[in-house]
Design a protein around this motif. Sequence first.
Motif, PDB file in Angstrom:
ATOM      1  N   ASN A 136      14.836-104.443 -47.718  1.00 58.72           N
ATOM      2  CA  ASN A 136      14.286-104.691 -46.223  1.00 58.72           C
ATOM      3  C   ASN A 136      14.315-106.065 -46.082  1.00 58.72           C
ATOM      4  O   ASN A 136      14.103-106.443 -44.968  1.00 58.72           O
ATOM      5  N   SER A 137      14.661-107.197 -47.035  1.00 61.69           N
ATOM      6  CA  SER A 137      14.936-108.674 -46.704  1.00 61.69           C
ATOM      7  C   SER A 137      16.310-108.771 -46.895  1.00 61.69           C
ATOM      8  O   SER A 137      17.305-107.946 -47.019  1.00 61.69           O
ATOM      9  N   SER A 138      16.683-109.910 -46.267  1.00 58.98           N
ATOM     10  CA  SER A 138      18.007-110.321 -46.468  1.00 58.98           C
ATOM     11  C   SER A 138      18.179-111.188 -47.766  1.00 58.98           C
ATOM     12  O   SER A 138      19.379-111.814 -47.982  1.00 58.98           O
ATOM     13  N   PHE A 139      17.313-111.147 -48.676  1.00 61.54           N
ATOM     14  CA  PHE A 139      17.541-112.257 -49.855  1.00 61.54           C
ATOM     15  C   PHE A 139      18.855-111.727 -50.680  1.00 61.54           C
ATOM     16  O   PHE A 139      19.763-112.825 -51.005  1.00 61.54           O
ATOM     17  N   TYR A 140      18.773-110.559 -51.074  1.00 59.14           N
ATOM     18  CA  TYR A 140      20.018-110.047 -51.932  1.00 59.14           C
ATOM     19  C   TYR A 140      21.299-110.430 -51.514  1.00 59.14           C
ATOM     20  O   TYR A 140      22.199-110.486 -52.269  1.00 59.14           O
ATOM     21  N   TYR A 141      21.395-110.634 -50.140  1.00 63.99           N
ATOM     22  CA  TYR A 141      23.025-111.175 -49.636  1.00 63.99           C
ATOM     23  C   TYR A 141      23.002-112.465 -49.218  1.00 63.99           C
ATOM     24  O   TYR A 141      23.841-112.946 -48.489  1.00 63.99           O
ATOM     25  N   ASP A 142      21.773-113.247 -49.920  1.00 65.38           N
ATOM     26  CA  ASP A 142      21.929-114.783 -49.470  1.00 65.38           C
ATOM     27  C   ASP A 142      22.945-115.059 -50.222  1.00 65.38           C
ATOM     28  O   ASP A 142      23.494-114.829 -51.236  1.00 65.38           O
ATOM     29  N   ALA A 143      23.372-116.465 -50.095  1.00 65.16           N
ATOM     30  CA  ALA A 143      24.385-117.337 -50.844  1.00 65.16           C
ATOM     31  C   ALA A 143      23.913-117.330 -52.337  1.00 65.16           C
ATOM     32  O   ALA A 143      22.723-117.703 -52.445  1.00 65.16           O
ATOM     33  N   PRO A 144      24.861-117.149 -53.144  1.00 65.63           N
ATOM     34  CA  PRO A 144      24.589-117.297 -54.486  1.00 65.63           C
ATOM     35  C   PRO A 144      24.031-118.349 -55.116  1.00 65.63           C
ATOM     36  O   PRO A 144      23.072-118.269 -55.703  1.00 65.63           O
ATOM     37  N   GLY A 145      24.287-119.554 -54.323  1.00 64.49           N
ATOM     38  CA  GLY A 145      23.470-120.879 -54.680  1.00 64.49           C
ATOM     39  C   GLY A 145      22.158-120.970 -54.298  1.00 64.49           C
ATOM     40  O   GLY A 145      21.309-121.525 -55.043  1.00 64.49           O
ATOM     41  N   ASN A 146      21.851-120.366 -53.234  1.00 62.89           N
ATOM     42  CA  ASN A 146      20.483-120.309 -52.742  1.00 62.89           C
ATOM     43  C   ASN A 146      19.497-119.188 -53.531  1.00 62.89           C
ATOM     44  O   ASN A 146      18.534-119.757 -54.078  1.00 62.89           O
ATOM     45  N   ILE A 147      20.229-118.358 -54.203  1.00 63.83           N
ATOM     46  CA  ILE A 147      19.459-117.579 -54.979  1.00 63.83           C
ATOM     47  C   ILE A 147      19.063-117.966 -56.357  1.00 63.83           C
ATOM     48  O   ILE A 147      18.168-117.905 -56.900  1.00 63.83           O
ATOM     49  N   LEU A 148      20.111-118.789 -56.684  1.00 60.95           N
ATOM     50  CA  LEU A 148      20.210-119.568 -58.000  1.00 60.95           C
ATOM     51  C   LEU A 148      18.808-120.664 -57.960  1.00 60.95           C
ATOM     52  O   LEU A 148      18.083-120.845 -58.613  1.00 60.95           O
ATOM     53  N   ASN A 149      18.918-121.358 -56.889  1.00 63.25           N
ATOM     54  CA  ASN A 149      17.868-122.444 -56.598  1.00 63.25           C
ATOM     55  C   ASN A 149      16.664-121.936 -56.504  1.00 63.25           C
ATOM     56  O   ASN A 149      15.680-122.599 -56.908  1.00 63.25           O
TER      57      ASN A 149
END
Length: 157
Positions: A136-149
């Motif tokens: 229900n959030s948008s995090f999983y399709y965030d930019a890979p660099g943002n998820i890593l950070n």
Amino acid sequence: MEQSKKTEGRESRKDNDLFFTCSLIEYIARKTKNKRADVVNALGRKNVEKIYELADVYHSDNIDRVSDDFIHAAGITVGSFDNVAAAEYSVPSHWDIGKVYKRLILGIAKEKGMDIVDALFAAYNSFVSDKIDDYNSSFYYDAPGNILNAWLYGEIE
């Protein structure tokens, strides 16, 4: 033709093996209604290494049978975490989420100089895993660099 870098297509075979490993973990978690960290921890290092090492073989088999074999081998029981049913919007496929985790794990391994399997356990046993699994959030399709950070710095910006 000899392939010196062991690549087929756009990525190395080992990267593709990691993608399958993460996708299978996601598939097992959905099938057993467990958090991804719980599945990884129940599988244990030995089974995760086996999946990763033999991914090219398992990928050619029926994913239901492969998942059932590992569910039984690890004694994974049905839980109560059902992020698919809780999703209010379109649910990403287990392959989509496998790709998210693959990129995160490769980033962790590179940034921290870790073995891939160690990086896998670090990724799944972090707060970032809970964020990825919230459809229900948008995090999983965030930019890979943002998820890593987010993983590297312990916070979501």
